[in-house]
Design a protein around this motif. Structure first.
Motif, PDB file in Angstrom:
ATOM      1  N   ASP A 109      -9.035 -29.948  19.348  1.00 33.41           N
ATOM      2  CA  ASP A 109      -8.106 -31.236  19.406  1.00 33.41           C
ATOM      3  C   ASP A 109      -8.059 -31.269  21.100  1.00 33.41           C
ATOM      4  O   ASP A 109      -7.702 -32.341  21.604  1.00 33.41           O
ATOM      5  N   ASP A 110      -8.568 -30.280  21.678  1.00 35.00           N
ATOM      6  CA  ASP A 110      -8.657 -30.190  23.353  1.00 35.00           C
ATOM      7  C   ASP A 110      -9.891 -31.035  23.599  1.00 35.00           C
ATOM      8  O   ASP A 110     -10.162 -30.669  24.931  1.00 35.00           O
ATOM      9  N   SER A 140      -8.321 -39.628  21.534  1.00 35.00           N
ATOM     10  CA  SER A 140      -7.660 -40.071  20.370  1.00 35.00           C
ATOM     11  C   SER A 140      -6.279 -40.590  20.915  1.00 35.00           C
ATOM     12  O   SER A 140      -5.705 -40.093  21.921  1.00 35.00           O
ATOM     13  N   ARG A 184      -0.432 -36.800  24.541  1.00 37.41           N
ATOM     14  CA  ARG A 184      -0.201 -35.513  24.849  1.00 37.41           C
ATOM     15  C   ARG A 184      -0.725 -35.392  26.643  1.00 37.41           C
ATOM     16  O   ARG A 184      -0.085 -34.764  27.358  1.00 37.41           O
ATOM     17  N   ASP A 205     -12.005 -25.196  13.742  1.00 38.52           N
ATOM     18  CA  ASP A 205     -10.992 -25.635  14.603  1.00 38.52           C
ATOM     19  C   ASP A 205     -11.045 -25.632  16.070  1.00 38.52           C
ATOM     20  O   ASP A 205     -10.082 -26.019  16.664  1.00 38.52           O
ATOM     21  N   ALA A 260      -3.314 -39.533  19.890  1.00 41.97           N
ATOM     22  CA  ALA A 260      -2.464 -38.142  20.038  1.00 41.97           C
ATOM     23  C   ALA A 260      -3.137 -37.264  21.316  1.00 41.97           C
ATOM     24  O   ALA A 260      -2.147 -36.854  22.277  1.00 41.97           O
ATOM     25  N   GLN A 261      -4.293 -37.391  21.641  1.00 43.15           N
ATOM     26  CA  GLN A 261      -4.776 -36.737  22.958  1.00 43.15           C
ATOM     27  C   GLN A 261      -4.203 -37.552  24.213  1.00 43.15           C
ATOM     28  O   GLN A 261      -3.504 -37.020  25.199  1.00 43.15           O
TER      29      GLN A 261
END
Length: 410
Positions: free
Chosen positions: A232-233, A119, A125, A160, A121-122
């Motif tokens: 998210d990781d 993504s 980061r 999550d 965001a990924q």
């Protein structure tokens, strides 16, 4: 002494960079930095191989140099170098020490997979971490699965979080990594990659690599027991092959660059020894370097090496094209020419390493010279995937128009 310095080398864990890595801004800068580092790394390559001295200090300099981040796109603060530059960097380091040259290959592959499937965001980061000097490892391959493309390691999404369990082999770079990307499949057998901190609970890196070549890559095992990371990781790696992408050619061209580097190193050492070799008694010559038979053999090695380097650059252009404009045609073209580069680089690496002691003479086999490392490294690294299937890949397309299957090994 620091806690890390006191720990056994097999138990050391890479700490976050104390100082951000250098930011390389151009292709020319990347090549200049690589050549300077290669000259430094060559000095103790024999000793590292002989003693199996893991290259912790060299790796710190390597990643701090900024070379591990050169494929990060310009839009995210990196140099976004072309693949001509990337393969020259890997070949230059590999000519000096192919274990060091191999260590970034999975890191660079992960950077590309992140670009393809992460993504926004990924990407923001993790590219920032790469630019700061963080190293990705590798927990992909498995020794017990039927094919190299299949995994038994499972990933289960729990709210999550994601939970992983499994066992990995040939985990080049994991021991030295700050982050270990772990590949696991969900209930639909789709592969995902989870970015796991090296010191995460349940993740154990085992320095079990005992190969006779590439001895300091520490390509051992990773054991994954209930490792939990934020969802998210995790990136959906399967999407890289849902449609045409250059993920496979990227992975393969880095392999070819390592082998080309091994050939360069062996050929350079051969020239050094051959200039000092004694002439054979029946030649009537004053110096070994005057021997026309040696000259002919060296001439053949020279053109074979130049051919391998030329096809590697052609492959780099094809990879760049497939990355810029991915399609069935561009990705197939990249796979085919990278397959040719794999063939030529494998053949010259093995041939140059074999001819080195023959043309250098009996004196060259003294253990202090360590020239046997070239063949051991070439034979070990070229087993990454069978080059006989590259002949098939190219021939099947030439004869029948069959495009290569899309996976990491093509």
């Amino acid at each position: 002494m620091s806690e890390q310095t006191q720990a056994p080398v097999s138990e050391r864990i890479a700490r976050a960079p104390h100082v951000p890595a250098r930011i390389i801004r151009s292709d020319a800068e990347a090549i200049e930095v690589a050549r300077r580092l290669a000259a430094d790394f060559a000095r103790e390559a024999v000793e590292r191989d002989r003693e199996r001295r893991l290259p912790w200090d060299e790796l710190e300099r390597f990643s701090a140099s900024g070379l591990w981040a050169i494929s990060v796109p310009k839009a995210y603060g990196g140099a976004g170098v072309g693949y001509r530059t990337l393969v020259e960097v890997i070949a230059s380091i590999s000519a000096a020490d192919p274990s060091l040259g191999q260590l970034p290959q999975n890191h660079l592959g992960v950077v590309n997979n992140l670009l393809l499937t992460g993504s926004e965001a990924q990407k923001q980061r993790y590219f920032a971490k790469v630019l700061a000097g963080y190293r990705f490892g590798n927990a992909f391959s498995e020794a017990k699965s039927k094919y190299v493309t299949t995994f038994q390691t499972r990933i289960r999404f729990d709210g999550d979080s994601a939970v992983l369990d499994g066992e990995k082999a040939y985990c080049t770079g994991a021991l030295f990594a700050h982050i270990v990307p772990v590949a696991g499949v969900d209930e639909a057998e789709r592969p995902f990659i989870a970015f796991v901190p090296r010191d995460a609970a349940g993740l154990r890196v085992v320095d079990s690599w005992d190969g006779f070549g590439q001895r300091t890559t520490a390509s051992g095992q990773v054991l994954i027991d209930g490792v939990r990371v934020p969802a998210d990781d995790v990136i959906p790696a399967w999407k890289a092959y849902e449609q045409p992408s250059a993920d496979g050619p990227v992975s393969q061209i880095i392999q070819a660059a390592v082998d080309t580097g091994i050939a360069r190193g062996a050929f350079a050492e051969l020239l050094r020894f051959a200039r000092e070799a004694r002439p054979w008694v029946d030649s009537g010559l004053e110096h070994g370097w005057q021997d026309p038979l040696s000259q002919a053999a060296i001439g053949e090695l020279a053109w074979r090496l130049q051919a391998a380097e030329a096809i590697l650059l052609k492959a780099a252009d094809a990879v760049d094209q497939a990355l810029a404009e991915p399609s069935e045609a561009s990705v197939a073209a990249a796979s085919l020419v990278v397959g040719q580069a794999k063939v030529l680089s494998t053949e010259i690496a093995l041939l140059a390493a074999e001819k080195l002691p023959e043309l250098a003479g009996t004196r060259s086999v003294s253990a202090r010279h360590g020239i046997d490392r070239f063949w051991r490294n070439a034979r070990t690294h070229t087993l990454h995937d069978p080059v006989r299937w590259k002949y098939h890949l190219v021939g099947n397309h030439s004869l029948n128009g069959v495009i290569p299957p899309r996976h990491t090994w093509n």
